[in-house]
Structure formats: structure tokens, C-alpha cells
Motif scaffolding. Structure first.
Motif, PDB file in Angstrom:
ATOM      1  N   LYS A 197      -2.692  17.365 -17.406  1.00  0.00           N
ATOM      2  CA  LYS A 197      -1.862  17.575 -16.219  1.00  0.00           C
ATOM      3  C   LYS A 197      -1.957  16.376 -15.279  1.00  0.00           C
ATOM      4  O   LYS A 197      -3.059  15.977 -14.900  1.00  0.00           O
ATOM      5  N   PRO A 198      -0.805  15.773 -14.923  1.00  0.00           N
ATOM      6  CA  PRO A 198      -0.876  14.630 -14.007  1.00  0.00           C
ATOM      7  C   PRO A 198      -1.328  15.080 -12.617  1.00  0.00           C
ATOM      8  O   PRO A 198      -1.057  16.220 -12.224  1.00  0.00           O
ATOM      9  N   PRO A 199      -2.033  14.196 -11.872  1.00  0.00           N
ATOM     10  CA  PRO A 199      -2.480  14.583 -10.539  1.00  0.00           C
ATOM     11  C   PRO A 199      -1.319  14.589  -9.545  1.00  0.00           C
ATOM     12  O   PRO A 199      -0.268  14.011  -9.806  1.00  0.00           O
ATOM     13  N   VAL A 200      -1.530  15.255  -8.420  1.00  0.00           N
ATOM     14  CA  VAL A 200      -0.551  15.186  -7.329  1.00  0.00           C
ATOM     15  C   VAL A 200      -0.748  13.829  -6.663  1.00  0.00           C
ATOM     16  O   VAL A 200      -1.883  13.395  -6.456  1.00  0.00           O
ATOM     17  N   THR A 201       0.346  13.141  -6.360  1.00  0.00           N
ATOM     18  CA  THR A 201       0.228  11.811  -5.742  1.00  0.00           C
ATOM     19  C   THR A 201       1.035  11.763  -4.457  1.00  0.00           C
ATOM     20  O   THR A 201       2.192  12.164  -4.424  1.00  0.00           O
ATOM     21  N   LEU A 202       0.406  11.268  -3.396  1.00  0.00           N
ATOM     22  CA  LEU A 202       1.089  11.067  -2.117  1.00  0.00           C
ATOM     23  C   LEU A 202       0.908   9.618  -1.709  1.00  0.00           C
ATOM     24  O   LEU A 202      -0.141   9.028  -1.970  1.00  0.00           O
ATOM     25  N   ARG A 203       1.940   9.057  -1.072  1.00  0.00           N
ATOM     26  CA  ARG A 203       1.817   7.676  -0.583  1.00  0.00           C
ATOM     27  C   ARG A 203       1.901   7.686   0.938  1.00  0.00           C
ATOM     28  O   ARG A 203       2.922   8.062   1.499  1.00  0.00           O
ATOM     29  N   LEU A 204       0.820   7.291   1.572  1.00  0.00           N
ATOM     30  CA  LEU A 204       0.828   7.189   3.031  1.00  0.00           C
ATOM     31  C   LEU A 204       1.249   5.782   3.406  1.00  0.00           C
ATOM     32  O   LEU A 204       1.035   4.841   2.644  1.00  0.00           O
ATOM     33  N   VAL A 205       1.830   5.655   4.597  1.00  0.00           N
ATOM     34  CA  VAL A 205       2.174   4.328   5.109  1.00  0.00           C
ATOM     35  C   VAL A 205       1.289   4.117   6.329  1.00  0.00           C
ATOM     36  O   VAL A 205       1.370   4.860   7.301  1.00  0.00           O
ATOM     37  N   VAL A 206       0.407   3.110   6.231  1.00  0.00           N
ATOM     38  CA  VAL A 206      -0.599   2.893   7.268  1.00  0.00           C
ATOM     39  C   VAL A 206      -0.470   1.489   7.844  1.00  0.00           C
ATOM     40  O   VAL A 206      -0.322   0.524   7.082  1.00  0.00           O
ATOM     41  N   PRO A 207      -0.531   1.330   9.195  1.00  0.00           N
ATOM     42  CA  PRO A 207      -0.504  -0.017   9.776  1.00  0.00           C
ATOM     43  C   PRO A 207      -1.595  -0.886   9.140  1.00  0.00           C
ATOM     44  O   PRO A 207      -2.729  -0.442   8.990  1.00  0.00           O
ATOM     45  N   ALA A 208      -1.218  -2.107   8.752  1.00  0.00           N
ATOM     46  CA  ALA A 208      -2.156  -3.000   8.060  1.00  0.00           C
ATOM     47  C   ALA A 208      -3.421  -3.215   8.879  1.00  0.00           C
ATOM     48  O   ALA A 208      -4.513  -3.367   8.336  1.00  0.00           O
ATOM     49  N   SER A 209      -3.290  -3.182  10.227  1.00  0.00           N
ATOM     50  CA  SER A 209      -4.451  -3.433  11.079  1.00  0.00           C
ATOM     51  C   SER A 209      -5.509  -2.319  10.977  1.00  0.00           C
ATOM     52  O   SER A 209      -6.636  -2.488  11.393  1.00  0.00           O
ATOM     53  N   GLN A 210      -5.124  -1.166  10.402  1.00  0.00           N
ATOM     54  CA  GLN A 210      -6.092  -0.076  10.230  1.00  0.00           C
ATOM     55  C   GLN A 210      -6.639  -0.019   8.812  1.00  0.00           C
ATOM     56  O   GLN A 210      -7.590   0.714   8.548  1.00  0.00           O
ATOM     57  N   CYS A 211      -6.042  -0.805   7.917  1.00  0.00           N
ATOM     58  CA  CYS A 211      -6.461  -0.732   6.505  1.00  0.00           C
ATOM     59  C   CYS A 211      -7.872  -1.268   6.298  1.00  0.00           C
ATOM     60  O   CYS A 211      -8.603  -0.785   5.443  1.00  0.00           O
ATOM     61  N   GLY A 212      -8.248  -2.257   7.118  1.00  0.00           N
ATOM     62  CA  GLY A 212      -9.590  -2.826   7.002  1.00  0.00           C
ATOM     63  C   GLY A 212     -10.652  -1.764   7.224  1.00  0.00           C
ATOM     64  O   GLY A 212     -11.613  -1.653   6.447  1.00  0.00           O
TER      65      GLY A 212
END
Length: 306
Positions: free
Chosen positions: A94-109
Motif C-alpha cells: 500500500k502506498p503511503p499518504v503523501t502531503l506537500r507543504l509549502v514553507v518559507p525558505a527562511s524557516q527550512c533551516g
């Protein structure tokens, strides 16, 4: 984390999700019933961006507990879709559930942590897969963060991401990612413009008008090629010649280095261009252009432009 779930962290947050058209359709439901139910039961505001794009942005805003509730409803709905798609399929895993969040690059660090420590901790404690894209999304300062796993793992993971985002707010201005409308390919046939949508060619009146206008102004005929698809430019157009005189001191810029410019003009216009040799005592050179009227006018236009 204990505080977050007990509403101690109950501040308003906004989380953006990137979804494909099919996923959005599933969230909206028939006549918008599914999204209505999600809004009512979670108490979160759920906004869906305009629908002409293959990708859509789903914005979820509200107190943290409302956001978690909305997320769990979305994750469960996606799992339902996966189960439904598997009923008639031969796939066993069974494939997993996948979600894509969009996050400001300045918070990715902060999300990744020193040497990847934070993201590793989130993966281990929630059992979800988390990946932060290396590049920013086009024309924005945001990155995609992909989460996949069981609905439960996803909800735990979103909780931890929310905590990180609250602890380290974005620095500077964020340019939000806006999906671009799918640019449908355009074809011209029989004097009309059509856009291709799926398997159909749909007549496009605005483009047709532009196309017909273009046909009436020879310099802007589609680069002088004689394509049967462009009426008024068929190969039977009689060829003629046109003479130009060009001052000696300007001929160099038209010929270009080793003839590069004149060759380019020949190719673009589809006309034959002959430049006479310099005659003694004359300050001008004779240029002969041969081709269809459209080819000639385009060649003239390009020479004048040079």
C-alpha cells in the motif's frame, strides 16, 4: 509537545499545501460537500486557489488544534482514496499518504536543524518520511516539504513542524509560490487558432483575431516560412525581386562576422539575398532580395532593424 496538544500553544497559524488537481477534487468532494464538512468539523479556514492550474494551493488557517483536525481529515481522505484505488488493482504493497507543504525558505533551516538533526528527530519520533526540497519553488522564496506515511504519522509530523514554525518565524519578506496556469499548446489551422485541451482542439477567438491581424501585416508573418497551415502564405505565391542600396559603411553590420548576420536574415526571412561586390568610386552597395512578397518584406524589415 504536551503543551501543543492541550491547546497551550493555541495561536493562529497558516499552513500551505501544494496539491494536484485530482487531490483537490477529492478534498472538495461532490458539490463541495467534503470541504464544507472539513471546515465545519475542524473549525479551520480552508481556502483553495484558483482552478486553472494543474497545481493548486490549499491554505489552512486557524488555531493549532483546528489545523491538526483539518490535517487529520485530509490525510484520512487521501488514505480512503488510496484504499479505493487498490480494490481492483493487483498491487499488494500500500502506498503511503503523501502531503506537500509549502514553507518559507527562511524557516527550512530550523526544520532541518544543525547537520540535519531536527529533521532526523522528526522522522524518528513520528515514523513519517520528511523531505525538504533543495530548490525554491519557481518565482518564490518558498520550498516544498514532502511528508509521507500513515495518516497518524503525518498528523504527528505536522504537529512537530508547526512547533518549529512557531518557534522560528520566517525572516524577511516571503514571496509566496503561485502555481502557473497550464499553458495549453496552440495550433493554427485554416486561419483559426486552437488551444489543445486533453484530446480536443478548442477554437480560441482572441488568438484567431491576433493571428488574422498578423497575416495582414507581412513583416510579421511567422518568420516568412511558407507553411501550408498559414493561409495566404502558401508555396504558390509568385516570387519577385527587390533592390536595395546600402551605404558601404553600414554593409558590415548587415553581413556580420564571416557572414553570420546575413545568413541569419536569410534563414529567418526565407528570402534569397545577394550583395553585389563593391564598385570603385561608389559609396553604396547593391542588395537584391528574391522570394515571395512576405519573404521580401521580412528580409527588408530585418535589414532595416540591423
Amino acid at each position: 509537545d504536551g503543551k501543543a496538544s492541550e491547546g497551550g500553544l493555541n495561536v493562529t497559524l497558516t499552513i500551505r499545501l501544494l496539491m494536484h488537481g485530482k487531490e483537490v477534487g477529492s478534498i472538495i468532494g461532490k458539490k463541495g460537500e467534503t470541504v464544507k464538512k472539513m471546515r465545519e468539523e475542524s473549525g479551520a479556514r480552508i481556502n483553495i486557489s484558483e482552478g486553472t492550474c494543474p497545481e493548486r494551493i490549499v491554505t489552512i488557517t486557524g488555531p493549532t488544534d483546528a489545523i491538526f483536525k483539518a490535517f487529520s481529515m485530509i490525510a484520512l481522505k487521501f488514505e480512503e482514496d488510496i484504499n479505493a484505488s487498490m480494490t481492483n488493482s493487483t498491487v499488494t504493497s500500500k502506498p503511503p499518504v503523501t502531503l506537500r507543504l509549502v514553507v518559507p525558505a527562511s524557516q527550512c533551516g530550523s526544520l532541518i536543524g544543525k547537520g540535519g538533526s531536527k529533521i532526523k528527530e522528526i522522522r524518528e519520533s513520528t515514523g513519517a518520511q520528511v523531505q525538504v526540497a533543495g530548490d525554491m519553488l519557481p518565482n518564490s522564496t518558498e520550498r516544498a516539504v514532502t511528508i509521507s506515511g500513515t495518516p497518524d504519522a503525518i498528523i504527528q509530523c505536522v504537529k512537530q513542524i508547526c512547533v518549529v514554525m512557531l518557534e522560528s518565524p520566517p525572516k524577511g519578506a516571503t514571496i509566496p509560490y503561485r502555481p502557473k496556469p497550464a499553458s495549453a499548446p496552440i495550433i493554427f489551422a485554416g486561419g483559426q487558432a486552437f488551444t489543445i485541451q486533453g484530446q480536443y482542439a478548442i477554437p480560441h477567438p482572441d488568438l484567431t483575431k491576433l493571428h488574422q491581424l498578423a497575416m495582414q501585416h507581412p513583416p510579421f508573418t511567422p518568420l516568412g516560412q511558407t507553411t501550408p497551415g498559414f493561409p495566404g502564405l502558401d508555396a504558390t505565391t509568385p516570387t519577385s525581386s527587390h533592390e536595395l542600396t546600402i551605404p558601404n559603411d553600414l554593409i558590415g553590420c548587415i553581413i556580420g562576422r564571416q557572414g553570420s548576420k546575413i545568413n541569419e536574415i536569410r534563414q529567418m526571412s526565407g528570402a534569397q539575398i545577394k550583395i553585389a561586390n563593391a564598385t570603385e568610386g561608389s559609396a553604396e552597395r547593391q542588395v537584391t532580395i528574391t522570394g515571395s512578397p512576405a519573404n521580401i518584406s521580412l528580409a527588408q524589415y530585418l535589414i532595416n532593424a540591423r
